[in-house]
Design a protein around this motif. Structure first.
Motif, PDB file in Angstrom:
ATOM      1  N   LEU A 115       0.833  -1.203   0.000  1.00  0.00           N
ATOM      2  CA  LEU A 115       0.000   0.000   0.000  1.00  0.00           C
ATOM      3  C   LEU A 115       0.872   1.259   0.000  1.00  0.00           C
TER       4      LEU A 115
ATOM      5  N   PHE B 236      -6.848   6.709  -2.511  1.00  0.00           N
ATOM      6  CA  PHE B 236      -8.177   6.103  -2.614  1.00  0.00           C
ATOM      7  C   PHE B 236      -9.142   7.056  -3.317  1.00  0.00           C
ATOM      8  N   PRO B 237     -10.049   6.533  -4.154  1.00  0.00           N
ATOM      9  CA  PRO B 237     -10.167   5.135  -4.560  1.00  0.00           C
ATOM     10  C   PRO B 237      -9.231   4.815  -5.733  1.00  0.00           C
TER      11      PRO B 237
ATOM     12  N   ARG C  31     -12.278  -2.741  -6.811  1.00  0.00           N
ATOM     13  CA  ARG C  31     -12.253  -1.317  -6.509  1.00  0.00           C
ATOM     14  C   ARG C  31     -11.870  -1.162  -5.038  1.00  0.00           C
ATOM     15  N   ILE C  32     -10.887  -0.313  -4.777  1.00  0.00           N
ATOM     16  CA  ILE C  32     -10.371  -0.130  -3.426  1.00  0.00           C
ATOM     17  C   ILE C  32     -10.736   1.266  -2.933  1.00  0.00           C
ATOM     18  N   ASP C  33     -11.638   1.339  -1.974  1.00  0.00           N
ATOM     19  CA  ASP C  33     -12.071   2.627  -1.437  1.00  0.00           C
ATOM     20  C   ASP C  33     -11.406   2.982  -0.113  1.00  0.00           C
TER      21      ASP C  33
ATOM     22  N   ASP D 269     -10.742  -2.404   2.300  1.00  0.00           N
ATOM     23  CA  ASP D 269     -10.933  -3.012   0.980  1.00  0.00           C
ATOM     24  C   ASP D 269      -9.624  -3.593   0.467  1.00  0.00           C
ATOM     25  N   PHE D 270      -8.541  -2.846   0.661  1.00  0.00           N
ATOM     26  CA  PHE D 270      -7.237  -3.318   0.179  1.00  0.00           C
ATOM     27  C   PHE D 270      -6.829  -4.598   0.899  1.00  0.00           C
TER      28      PHE D 270
ATOM     29  N   ALA E 236      -8.834  -7.473  -0.463  1.00  0.00           N
ATOM     30  CA  ALA E 236      -8.392  -7.833  -1.818  1.00  0.00           C
ATOM     31  C   ALA E 236      -7.074  -8.590  -1.770  1.00  0.00           C
TER      32      ALA E 236
END
Length: 387
Positions: A86, A96-97, A113-115, A119-120, A123
């Protein structure tokens, strides 16, 4: 991959006939095996390196940025097994996003989709668990190619992080014959509201002609720049209507098999014709608007919920009755009673495709109305999974 190449070569040699052409229309690994086999047998297709400049998503973005930089989103490669991934993404100027996907994938598989950080993290768990299914065979293909150092360090287990782009999505189908780039059709890709999953592909495109012309121009510039030749391809674009800006999504080194029936319904022949002509060293001969319908589509009937067991699917007589009531309709059910939805292969990250439905009609409105009428006659039922 090595075993598949050995078996493919053995099967061709065992045929005992002259090899006039080797053709394929499926995604990886067929698409990337094709130039290796053609090189061994002396048949026509593009080079492996030019193909990988399209299929290796990092290499593809690098060469796209060289020729059409205004149409390429900000991007970076990262290792999903690196705990500092990250931070790497942030250092590349991506906040983000953003969107993440493997450097090689198909059908939106393992795209997210990473908000935010949560989320990351989610994923990354999926990517670490599943990316090897395609990364390992893709790395075997990369061993056959001459890669620049910048690309060689980005193996098949790497991922891409990209700036979010969007708008009206479409696909330019085309080919290159002896250096001449020929876009011959544009297909609209319509998504379900507020999700990434496709609702239907529609041909011909409904985008303004001026926008389509700009996409065809971009297509020619890109494919000439990568040195792609004597093979079919398709390029996916977004048109950001409020800004009147075109974004390049990705290049695929084949025709879209999903579009075959659409071209047959509207133009009179499946664009498999393009693949075969090119493999034989001939300039493709595709008809234009000689089909039975002014417009055609492939619909994706989907389920958008947690995993479930399929309790009921349409019977053969149900399907036959619908296809008879709506001439030209072809229904491909993708599930069977008793199976879990999560057992379906090659799904996107947000839904399960229950059935593919190809239809033709006299107008866009008639097409959508007929599709809804077809769904009403196709019974699907589900049950919660009992652990």
């Amino acid at each position: 991959i090595p075993d598949m190449l050995r078996r493919s070569e053995a099967a061709i040699r065992a045929a005992g006939v002259s090899v006039d052409a080797i053709a394929g229309y499926m995604d990886f690994p067929v698409s990337t095996m094709l130039p290796i086999l053609c090189r061994r047998f002396g048949t026509r297709t593009t080079s492996l390196e030019s193909l990988l400049k399209c299929e290796h998503k990092y290499w593809s973005r690098v060469v796209q940025r060289e020729v059409v930089p205004a149409h390429v989103p900000n991007f970076t490669a990262f290792d999903p097994f690196d705990d500092a991934a990250l931070e790497t993404i942030g250092e590349a100027g991506l906040g983000f996003p953003f969107f993440v996907k493997p450097v090689k994938s198909s059908g939106s598989r393992l795209g997210f989709r990473i908000d935010g950080p949560e989320d990351f993290d989610n994923a990354i768990l999926r990517l670490r668990a599943e990316i090897g299914l395609i990364a390992e065979p893709f790395d075997h293909i990369l061993e056959h190619a001459a890669l620049p150092p910048e690309v060689a360090r980005v193996s098949g287990q790497y991922c891409m992080a990209e700036e979010i782009i969007g708008g009206h999505q479409c696909t330019v189908e085309g080919y290159v014959f002896d250096g001449e780039v020929v876009p011959y059709g544009i297909v609209d890709s319509i998504r379900y509201p507020k999700v990434l999953s496709f609702h239907h592909y529609r041909y011909p495109s409904d985008l303004p002609e001026g926008v389509q012309a700009r996409m065809r121009d971009l297509t020619g510039r890109i494919m000439r720049h990568v040195g792609y030749d004597n093979a079919a391809f398709n390029i996916e674009f977004f048109w950001d209507e409020p800004r009147d800006h075109i974004w390049l999504l990705e290049v695929n080194t084949r025709i879209s098999q999903s579009h075959c029936d659409l071209f047959e319904k509207v133009d009179g022949v499946s664009h498999q014709q393009v693949t075969i002509d090119l493999a034989l060293g001939r300039r493709p001969d595709m008809p234009y608007r000689e089909g039975a319908y002014p417009v055609a589509a492939k619909f994706f009937h989907r389920a958008f919920f947690h995993d479930a067991t399929v309790a009921r699917v349409p019977m053969a007589q149900d399907i036959a009755g619908v296809e008879a009531a709506f001439p030209g309709t072809v229904i491909g059910v993708q599930v069977r009673a008793g199976m879990r939805l999560s057992d379906l292969p090659e799904q996107d990250s947000y839904s399960y495709a229950l059935a593919y439905i190809w239809m033709g009609a006299q107008s866009h409105d008639a097409l959508l109305a007929d599709y809804e009428a077809v769904l009403a006659r196709l019974p699907f039922e589900f049950a919660d999974i009992q652990e």
